[in-house]
Design an enzyme around this catalytic site. Structure first.
Site, short mmCIF file in Angstrom:
data_model
loop_
_atom_site.label_atom_id
_atom_site.label_comp_id
_atom_site.label_asym_id
_atom_site.label_seq_id
_atom_site.Cartn_x
_atom_site.Cartn_y
_atom_site.Cartn_z
N ASP A 176 25.06 63.67 50.92
CA ASP A 176 25.35 63.07 52.43
C ASP A 176 25.56 61.54 52.20
O ASP A 176 24.12 61.11 52.54
CB ASP A 176 24.54 63.73 53.18
CG ASP A 176 24.58 63.38 54.61
OD1 ASP A 176 25.67 62.72 55.01
OD2 ASP A 176 23.97 63.74 55.44
N GLU A 201 27.14 55.30 59.21
CA GLU A 201 27.29 56.38 60.01
C GLU A 201 25.89 57.00 60.49
O GLU A 201 25.73 57.71 61.56
CB GLU A 201 28.03 57.45 59.21
CG GLU A 201 28.25 58.88 59.85
CD GLU A 201 27.42 59.83 59.67
OE1 GLU A 201 27.53 60.81 60.24
OE2 GLU A 201 26.35 59.68 59.02
N GLU A 202 24.97 56.95 59.94
CA GLU A 202 23.19 57.16 60.13
C GLU A 202 22.90 56.59 61.24
O GLU A 202 22.08 57.11 61.98
CB GLU A 202 22.77 57.45 58.88
CG GLU A 202 22.96 58.45 57.86
CD GLU A 202 22.41 59.71 58.25
OE1 GLU A 202 21.68 59.86 59.37
OE2 GLU A 202 22.98 60.89 58.00
N ASP A 223 32.48 65.15 56.05
CA ASP A 223 31.09 65.03 55.92
C ASP A 223 30.50 66.35 55.57
O ASP A 223 31.34 67.11 54.88
CB ASP A 223 30.67 64.67 57.40
CG ASP A 223 29.17 63.89 57.34
OD1 ASP A 223 28.29 64.21 56.41
OD2 ASP A 223 29.36 62.89 58.24
N HIS A 234 19.07 65.43 53.70
CA HIS A 234 18.44 64.27 53.91
C HIS A 234 17.04 64.35 53.13
O HIS A 234 15.97 64.04 53.34
CB HIS A 234 17.92 64.07 55.35
CG HIS A 234 19.26 63.51 55.99
ND1 HIS A 234 18.92 62.85 57.05
CD2 HIS A 234 20.49 63.70 56.06
CE1 HIS A 234 20.07 62.48 57.75
NE2 HIS A 234 21.06 62.91 56.87
#
Length: 276
Positions: A100, A132-133, A155, A242
């Protein structure tokens, strides 16, 4: 203090997966290795053992004897990543850190490679966006600069084919069953329908997830850029998001590449993205 480093997460980290992990920091003169530390279980009180770890309770040990030595090797604001090797598992499973969303960039590049073999009518721009996070800055600036008529955010999404998964909340998303198409406020209904129809025509397996408010992807800022952009989201199912060991199925990658390339090939100057 004493050569240990305090740190903060960039993006949404679960502190439970950080304890004891090796890290690689970008230091003053090169890479600096370290370990994320916490009090060992032997030293934890009974109530502490029942509590989830918090990042503020953790530290990074780079082997420095004192503060001055640590400061010679890293500076305030140095960034780093977890050290985790890539592994191939049976049944076409791939495990790695940062899938990711490194896999999204790979998918887009592979789609471009297919399109280069048979040039589409549409002009195509591909962007590997940053942040993006945290701020979605890369998507904001790219969408503003390119001013596209249509965009696809590529994504990963939460797979629910593992123990304790809440399929009622997150849907029935499985590895090996193709890309996931998002449907919701940030998604163009025209683009969503086009993606589904193309998947069915090309016999590409897919599933649909619901994002009634926000998608948690770059689509959230792309679709409101300038006067608005017809936006879709195509995601690859991923387990253990994550964490240092995110897992995907390579067949989902192949199907996603094919779907995106096929979508681009049907676009023309006459394509109407206004819902009718």
């Amino acid at each position: 203090d004493d050569g240990f480093l305090s740190f903060a997460g960039i993006g949404g980290w679960d502190p439970q997966v950080l304890v004891g992990q090796r890290v690689c920091l970008i230091g003053r003169t090169g890479e600096v290795s370290g370990v994320i530390g916490r009090k060992p279980i032997h030293s934890l009180e009974e109530d502490e053992r029942k509590k989830a770890s918090q990042i503020k309770e953790l530290w990074i040990d780079i082997g420095a004897k004192n503060r001055d030595e640590a400061a010679e090797r890293v500076s305030v604001g140095s960034v780093g990543v977890l050290e985790a090797p890539i592994r191939d598992l049976p049944n076409g499973r791939l495990v790695a850190r940062g899938i990711d969303d490194r896999i999204g960039a790979f998918v887009v590049l592979e789609a471009l490679r297919l399109l280069a073999q048979e040039r589409p009518e549409a002009t195509v721009a591909a962007v590997a966006t940053c942040q993006e996070e945290i701020t979605m800055a890369g998507a904001k600036t790219s969408a503003f600069s390119f001013d596209p008529q249509v965009a696809l955010a590529v994504d990963v999404t939460v797979a629910t084919d593992h123990p304790s998964a809440d399929k009622k909340q997150y849907g029935d998303v499985k590895l090996g069953e193709g890309p996931v198409l998002s449907r919701g406020a940030a998604n163009s209904p025209v683009v969503h329908t086009m993606l589904k129809e193309i998947a069915e025509q090309e016999q590409i397996p897919y599933s649909v997830d619901i994002s009634p408010r926000r998608t948690g992807t770059d689509a959230d800022v792309i679709h409101v850029s300038r006067g608005g952009v017809a936006t879709g989201v195509v995601s690859i199912p991923c387990r253990y998001l994550h964490s240092p060991n995110e897992m995907i199925a390579l067949e989902d990658v192949e199907h996603t590449v094919k779907l995106i390339a096929s979508f681009v090939r049907v676009l023309s100057a006459e394509t109407d993205f206004i819902p009718r």
